[in-house]
Enzyme design. Sequence first.
Site, PDB file in Angstrom:
ATOM      1  CG  ASP A 161       8.664  -1.140  -5.478  1.00 50.43           C
ATOM      2  OD1 ASP A 161       7.950  -1.748  -7.246  1.00 50.43           O
ATOM      3  OD2 ASP A 161       7.658  -0.659  -5.070  1.00 50.43           O
ATOM      4  NE  ARG A 175       2.016  -4.886  -9.884  1.00 46.39           N
ATOM      5  CZ  ARG A 175       2.742  -4.483  -9.978  1.00 46.39           C
ATOM      6  NH1 ARG A 175       3.834  -4.574  -8.873  1.00 46.39           N
ATOM      7  NH2 ARG A 175       2.630  -3.294  -9.729  1.00 46.39           N
ATOM      8  CG  ASP A 196       4.909  -2.837  -5.799  1.00 44.74           C
ATOM      9  OD1 ASP A 196       5.227  -3.300  -6.884  1.00 44.74           O
ATOM     10  OD2 ASP A 196       4.672  -1.923  -5.347  1.00 44.74           O
ATOM     11  NE  ARG A 218       0.424  -2.064  -6.359  1.00 43.92           N
ATOM     12  CZ  ARG A 218       0.848  -1.055  -7.636  1.00 43.92           C
ATOM     13  NH1 ARG A 218       2.093  -1.165  -7.428  1.00 43.92           N
ATOM     14  NH2 ARG A 218       0.000   0.214  -7.962  1.00 43.92           N
TER      15      ARG A 218
HETATM   16  N1  PH2 Z   1       2.226   1.140  -2.644  1.00 42.31           N
HETATM   17  C1  PH2 Z   1       1.916   1.532  -3.925  1.00 42.31           C
HETATM   18  C2  PH2 Z   1       0.610   2.368  -3.597  1.00 42.31           C
HETATM   19  N2  PH2 Z   1       0.680   2.464  -2.239  1.00 42.31           N
HETATM   20  N3  PH2 Z   1       0.277   2.397  -0.090  1.00 42.31           N
HETATM   21  C3  PH2 Z   1       1.357   1.548   0.901  1.00 42.31           C
HETATM   22  N4  PH2 Z   1       1.069   1.665   2.614  1.00 42.31           N
HETATM   23  N5  PH2 Z   1       2.106   0.741   1.253  1.00 42.31           N
HETATM   24  C4  PH2 Z   1       2.503   0.174  -0.615  1.00 42.31           C
HETATM   25  O1  PH2 Z   1       3.571  -0.316  -1.161  1.00 42.31           O
HETATM   26  C5  PH2 Z   1       1.997   0.704  -1.094  1.00 42.31           C
HETATM   27  C6  PH2 Z   1       1.114   2.156  -1.318  1.00 42.31           C
HETATM   28  C7  PH2 Z   1       2.218   1.330  -5.019  1.00 42.31           C
HETATM   29  O2  PH2 Z   1       3.428   1.211  -4.788  1.00 42.31           O
HETATM   30 MG    MG Z   2       5.610   0.528  -5.223  1.00 41.55          MG
HETATM   31 MG    MG Z   3       6.457  -1.527  -8.130  1.00 43.53          MG
END
Ligand code: PH2
Ligand code: MG
Ligand code: MG
Length: 142
Positions: free
Chosen positions: A104, A90, A102, A99
């Site tokens: 979280d 990343r 990710d 990305r």
């Molecule tokens: N994560 C983001 C921004 N936009 N859109 C979707 N569909 N799924 C995500 O995990 C996502 C996003 C920033 O972390």
């Molecule tokens: Mg996120």
């Molecule tokens: Mg994040």
Amino acid sequence: MGEINSSKKTLCYIGLGSNVGNRYEHILQALELLQDTDGVKMLRVSALEETKPVGPPQPDYLNGVAAIETTLAPLDLLDRLQAIEKQLGREHIEKWGPRTIDLDILYYGDETITHPRLTVPHPEIAQREFVQRELKQAGYHG
Ligand code: PH2
Ligand code: MG
Ligand code: MG
């Protein structure tokens, strides 16, 4: 007895997302690295689903949620997640931009955390139906 060495275990939910390259492979690799982490036990993973991007125009995401039990403190867990993100290539990217991976922290037990590096519960949960659906699949029931 046992108090000194017994680390508190906390049930956490981790959001998984990728929209660059082999999204499925990135998420599987992240799950393996997370599972191999000292102090992390993988409990359950939701189905992975394709979702439309939230934010600027970019490729569709593959998203999911993992339930883990951890003895890591919140910022130590965050450090580990960020190390995994880095290991999977990343790059430092724009907010809400594409990305490779990710990871979280969505929930850390029932704790509320407000820290410059970390806000828990994750502020986007309420706005993202797919996250709520995946949380349920991973065993979260409020
Ligand atoms: N994560 C983001 C921004 N936009 N859109 C979707 N569909 N799924 C995500 O995990 C996502 C996003 C920033 O972390
Ligand atoms: Mg996120
Ligand atoms: Mg994040």
